[in-house]
Design an enzyme around this catalytic site. Structure first.
Site, PDB file in Angstrom:
ATOM      1  N   ARG A 290      19.359 -21.717  55.100  1.00 60.59           N
ATOM      2  CA  ARG A 290      18.663 -21.209  56.306  1.00 60.59           C
ATOM      3  C   ARG A 290      19.161 -21.854  57.599  1.00 60.59           C
ATOM      4  NH1 ARG A 290      14.237 -21.223  52.849  1.00 60.59           N
ATOM      5  NH2 ARG A 290      13.716 -19.099  52.234  1.00 60.59           N
TER       6      ARG A 290
ATOM      7  N   LYS B 125      28.369 -16.439  69.162  1.00 66.35           N
ATOM      8  CA  LYS B 125      28.524 -15.272  68.275  1.00 66.35           C
ATOM      9  C   LYS B 125      29.323 -15.678  67.052  1.00 66.35           C
ATOM     10  CE  LYS B 125      28.551 -11.152  71.192  1.00 66.35           C
ATOM     11  NZ  LYS B 125      29.421 -10.050  71.648  1.00 66.35           N
TER      12      LYS B 125
ATOM     13  N   GLU C 262      42.687 -12.647  77.363  1.00 65.77           N
ATOM     14  CA  GLU C 262      41.264 -12.891  77.664  1.00 65.77           C
ATOM     15  C   GLU C 262      41.132 -13.782  78.904  1.00 65.77           C
ATOM     16  OE1 GLU C 262      38.649 -11.478  75.997  1.00 65.77           O
ATOM     17  OE2 GLU C 262      39.462 -10.934  74.034  1.00 65.77           O
TER      18      GLU C 262
ATOM     19  N   LYS D  10      32.156 -18.114  81.099  1.00 67.99           N
ATOM     20  CA  LYS D  10      31.439 -17.628  79.912  1.00 67.99           C
ATOM     21  C   LYS D  10      30.064 -18.280  79.814  1.00 67.99           C
ATOM     22  CE  LYS D  10      31.691 -15.991  75.316  1.00 67.99           C
ATOM     23  NZ  LYS D  10      32.473 -15.647  74.164  1.00 67.99           N
TER      24      LYS D  10
ATOM     25  N   GLU E 116      23.423 -10.360  74.912  1.00 69.57           N
ATOM     26  CA  GLU E 116      24.203  -9.203  75.331  1.00 69.57           C
ATOM     27  C   GLU E 116      23.369  -7.944  75.557  1.00 69.57           C
ATOM     28  OE1 GLU E 116      28.093  -9.032  73.505  1.00 69.57           O
ATOM     29  OE2 GLU E 116      28.189  -6.892  73.858  1.00 69.57           O
TER      30      GLU E 116
ATOM     31  N   ARG F 261      26.144  -9.962  79.924  1.00 74.06           N
ATOM     32  CA  ARG F 261      27.165 -10.406  78.967  1.00 74.06           C
ATOM     33  C   ARG F 261      28.162  -9.286  78.640  1.00 74.06           C
ATOM     34  NH1 ARG F 261      26.355 -14.538  73.796  1.00 74.06           N
ATOM     35  NH2 ARG F 261      28.534 -14.531  73.170  1.00 74.06           N
TER      36      ARG F 261
ATOM     37  N   ASN G 224      33.137  -7.541  78.102  1.00 75.53           N
ATOM     38  CA  ASN G 224      33.806  -6.481  77.347  1.00 75.53           C
ATOM     39  C   ASN G 224      34.810  -5.694  78.180  1.00 75.53           C
ATOM     40  OD1 ASN G 224      32.328  -7.155  75.124  1.00 75.53           O
ATOM     41  ND2 ASN G 224      30.725  -5.652  75.510  1.00 75.53           N
TER      42      ASN G 224
ATOM     43  N   HIS H 295      37.623  -3.786  76.616  1.00 74.38           N
ATOM     44  CA  HIS H 295      37.391  -3.808  75.172  1.00 74.38           C
ATOM     45  C   HIS H 295      37.038  -2.455  74.561  1.00 74.38           C
ATOM     46  CE1 HIS H 295      37.705  -8.097  75.577  1.00 74.38           C
ATOM     47  NE2 HIS H 295      37.463  -8.304  74.306  1.00 74.38           N
TER      48      HIS H 295
ATOM     49  N   HIS I 192      39.344  -2.035  71.569  1.00 80.68           N
ATOM     50  CA  HIS I 192      38.899  -1.944  70.173  1.00 80.68           C
ATOM     51  C   HIS I 192      39.411  -0.660  69.517  1.00 80.68           C
ATOM     52  CE1 HIS I 192      35.347  -4.866  70.930  1.00 80.68           C
ATOM     53  NE2 HIS I 192      36.356  -5.499  70.365  1.00 80.68           N
TER      54      HIS I 192
ATOM     55  N   HIS J 272      44.457  -8.414  69.129  1.00 83.65           N
ATOM     56  CA  HIS J 272      43.254  -8.128  69.923  1.00 83.65           C
ATOM     57  C   HIS J 272      43.570  -8.220  71.421  1.00 83.65           C
ATOM     58  CE1 HIS J 272      39.083  -7.997  71.132  1.00 83.65           C
ATOM     59  NE2 HIS J 272      39.231  -9.137  71.772  1.00 83.65           N
TER      60      HIS J 272
END
Ligand code: ADP
Ligand code: ZN
Length: 356
Positions: free
Chosen positions: A121, A143, A185, A225, A235, A239, A243, A246, A250, A263
């Site tokens: 947990r 994340k 990035e 960030k 997000e 946030r 992207n 992106h 993606h 990426h």
């Protein structure tokens, strides 16, 4: 040395950026962790280059070190490898008071962070990111997650580390393609928030110069960030700015089966393509897309996909968005340094990607 403190509702933690900090990892960890047992999760490449040094120094400090090794590459962000990690944690006898150290690029960080967030947990973990992408992006913001056969990052969590230790010297051994992958990035941060960094990046003419300035660049990116994540941890708003490039990025990655473009390369194309379009629509200051192209070229990044029939790609972008809400959030620039979230009708996405 640069220090950034991330302040969140549930938790505060520091990001330390310092050349050579991995040589004093024993001391740094010793300050915040009083137990003995540590599971270091890393990949074969990192272990080959840095493993012995780290393990020796942490052991000499009195820690009981166990290493869990995974194969390099995105394939390790899988349920099978996660299950292998859980089994190893059980074999080692890690309990809720012990510590996991994620020592590697984004793959190791996401996998180890997710294992830490779920094992028993949730147990504490520390990020020691080794790739540029991980140092400026994935190790900050909490994340974590793995992929499923049907898509990337479909299982995950928001789970923050106790601390992030960033050693820019580790980048000396990073292969060039991954270095520039991370630079995409960096350029993204400059585009959405930091015109001064854009100019700084433009003035850097060689890899040597880049490395001279890299500590400050990492600091600027992590600061942006941190600020964004503090305002919107999960997000639901700001946030999403992160992207930029992106939505298209993606789609490109996926369309080419994650084989043709990294990426960062896909995001690079996405940033240029959407900005060229928004500029034509009069939303973005004239000349912005040329500035993006210029900086991408300077850092060995692509700005277009090349000679292919793009109709299938456009179709797949539309298909990709099929299950989503009718209103999409796309990130555009007013100019370099000023990103904003633009809401559009889902059917209109085609207009924004017509320059692919
Ligand atoms: P990301 O680009 O998301 O960080 P990975 O975790 O897959 O993705 O890292 C990219 C590749 O670079 C992997 O093969 C990894 O083993 C390797 N790598 C990461 N950091 C270093 C480093 N400091 N020196 C050499 N290779 C590295
Ligand atoms: Zn990204």
């Amino acid at each position: 040395m640069y220090k950034i403190k991330v302040n969140l509702a549930q938790k505060d933690y520091p990001i330390l950026i310092k050349r050579g900090i991995i040589n004093s990892l024993d001391f740094e960890i010793g300050r915040i962790y009083k137990n003995k047992k540590i599971a270091i999760i890393t990949d074969h490449n990192i272990k080959g280059i840095y493993g012995d040094r780290i393990i020796e120094s942490l052991s000499a400090y009195g820690f009981q070190i166990h290493t869990i090794l995974v194969n390099p590459g995105e394939g390790s962000k899988s349920i099978q490898v996660l299950s292998h990690v859980y089994n190893q944690l059980l074999d080692i006898g890690i309990n809720r008071k012990d510590l996991i150290v994620a020592f590697g690029g984004g793959v190791v960080g996401d996998l180890a962070g997710f294992a830490a967030s779920t094992f028993l947990r949730g147990i504490r973990y520390i990020q020691v990111p080794t790739s540029l992408l991980a140092q400026i992006d994935s190790s900050v913001g909490g994340k974590v997650g793995i992929n499923l056969p049907r898509g990337k990052n479909l299982v995950g969590n928001f789970y923050h580390p106790e601390s992030v230790f960033i050693d820019p010297d580790l980048l000396n051994t990073l292969p060039n393609r991954y270095l520039y992958d991370g630079m995409a990035e960096v350029i993204k941060y400059a585009c959405i928030r930091d015109k001064t960094m854009y100019e700084k990046l433009l003035s850097i003419e060689s890899k040597e110069k880049l490395y001279e300035n890299i500590e400050e660049i990492i600091y600027s990116c992590c600061s942006i960030k941190k600020e964004i994540v503090e305002k919107d941890e999960r997000e639901s708003g700001e946030r999403m700015l992160l992207n930029f490039g992106h939505t298209i990025g993606h789609a490109i990655e996926k369309f080419f089966n994650y084989e043709t473009f990294t990426h960062g390369e896909a995001v690079a194309i996405g940033m240029y393509c959407i900005t060229r379009q928004s500029e034509e629509m009069g939303i973005t200051k004239k000349g912005t897309s040329s500035l993006i192209k210029r900086i991408l070229v300077q850092y060995n990044l692509p700005f277009e996909i090349g000679e292919i029939d793009n109709s299938r790609l456009l179709e797949s972008i539309a298909l990709d968005k099929k299950g989503e809400e009718d209103i999409l959030n796309i990130v555009l620039l007013k100019e370099i340094g000023a990103g904003f979230i633009n809401k559009i009708n889902k059917e209109d996405i085609g207009e924004f990607v017509s320059h692919l």
